[in-house]
Design a protein around this motif. Structure first.
Motif, PDB file in Angstrom:
ATOM      1  N   VAL A 202      61.666  43.751  25.665  1.00  0.00           N
ATOM      2  CA  VAL A 202      61.681  42.161  26.095  1.00  0.00           C
ATOM      3  C   VAL A 202      62.413  41.421  24.968  1.00  0.00           C
ATOM      4  O   VAL A 202      61.810  41.550  23.635  1.00  0.00           O
TER       5      VAL A 202
ATOM      6  N   MET B  93      54.586  42.722  35.869  1.00  0.00           N
ATOM      7  CA  MET B  93      54.679  42.171  34.417  1.00  0.00           C
ATOM      8  C   MET B  93      55.342  40.767  34.743  1.00  0.00           C
ATOM      9  O   MET B  93      56.845  40.900  35.148  1.00  0.00           O
TER      10      MET B  93
ATOM     11  N   SER C  48      60.503  39.158  34.622  1.00  0.00           N
ATOM     12  CA  SER C  48      59.433  40.058  35.016  1.00  0.00           C
ATOM     13  C   SER C  48      60.072  41.447  35.315  1.00  0.00           C
ATOM     14  O   SER C  48      61.193  41.575  35.387  1.00  0.00           O
TER      15      SER C  48
ATOM     16  N   ASP D 246      55.636  42.181  24.375  1.00  0.00           N
ATOM     17  CA  ASP D 246      55.166  43.285  25.378  1.00  0.00           C
ATOM     18  C   ASP D 246      56.155  44.699  25.370  1.00  0.00           C
ATOM     19  O   ASP D 246      56.018  45.458  25.967  1.00  0.00           O
TER      20      ASP D 246
ATOM     21  N   LEU E 209      57.149  37.792  30.680  1.00  0.00           N
ATOM     22  CA  LEU E 209      57.011  38.807  29.462  1.00  0.00           C
ATOM     23  C   LEU E 209      57.422  38.201  28.359  1.00  0.00           C
ATOM     24  O   LEU E 209      58.562  37.126  28.054  1.00  0.00           O
TER      25      LEU E 209
END
Length: 131
Positions: A129, A85, A17, A92, A88
């Motif tokens: 990510v 967010m 996150s 992303d 993930l």
């Protein structure tokens, strides 16, 4: 002139996150629309989420629904938009921008998150990510 400054980007593993923030200043109107966009290398900028200055009229791109949450904090003279967010994914990854446009009391915020609908932009913050 409106100035937007994003923060909170970074590198996380898939499933992690991040929380992005966008600090705004210079508004001449208390009514505006705020949105988050992202751009991956070699791809067009795409809308992620949008919100009205009242905190209403929230919209999300299908790709982030259920994972991302947009919010608005209208502290006096320092409105801030946040994008939480979660879960993930590598897809992303990209530079995340916040953007804004002033609206009248009778104008709705755009439901389609299109870059051309917004007037002022931040400098962006990188989100990476890894799988």
């Amino acid at each position: 002139q409106v100035q937007l400054v994003e923060s909170g980007g970074g590198s996380v593993q898939a499933g992690g996150s991040l929380r992005l923030s966008c600090a705004a200043s210079g508004y001449s109107s208390r009514r505006y629309c705020m949105a988050w966009f992202r751009q991956a290398p070699g791809k067009e900028r795409e809308g992620v989420a949008g919100i009205r200055s009242t905190g209403a009229a929230i919209v999300y791109a299908d790709s982030v629904k259920g994972r991302f949450t947009i919010s608005q904090d209208n502290a006096k003279n320092s409105p801030t938009s946040s994008l939480q967010m979660n879960s993930l994914k590598p897809e992303d990854t990209g530079i995340y921008y916040c953007a804004t446009r002033a609206v009248s009391i009778t104008t709705s915020c755009p439901k389609s998150l299109l870059p051309n609908d917004y007037d002022d932009w931040g400098q962006g913050t990188q989100v990476t990510v890894s799988s």
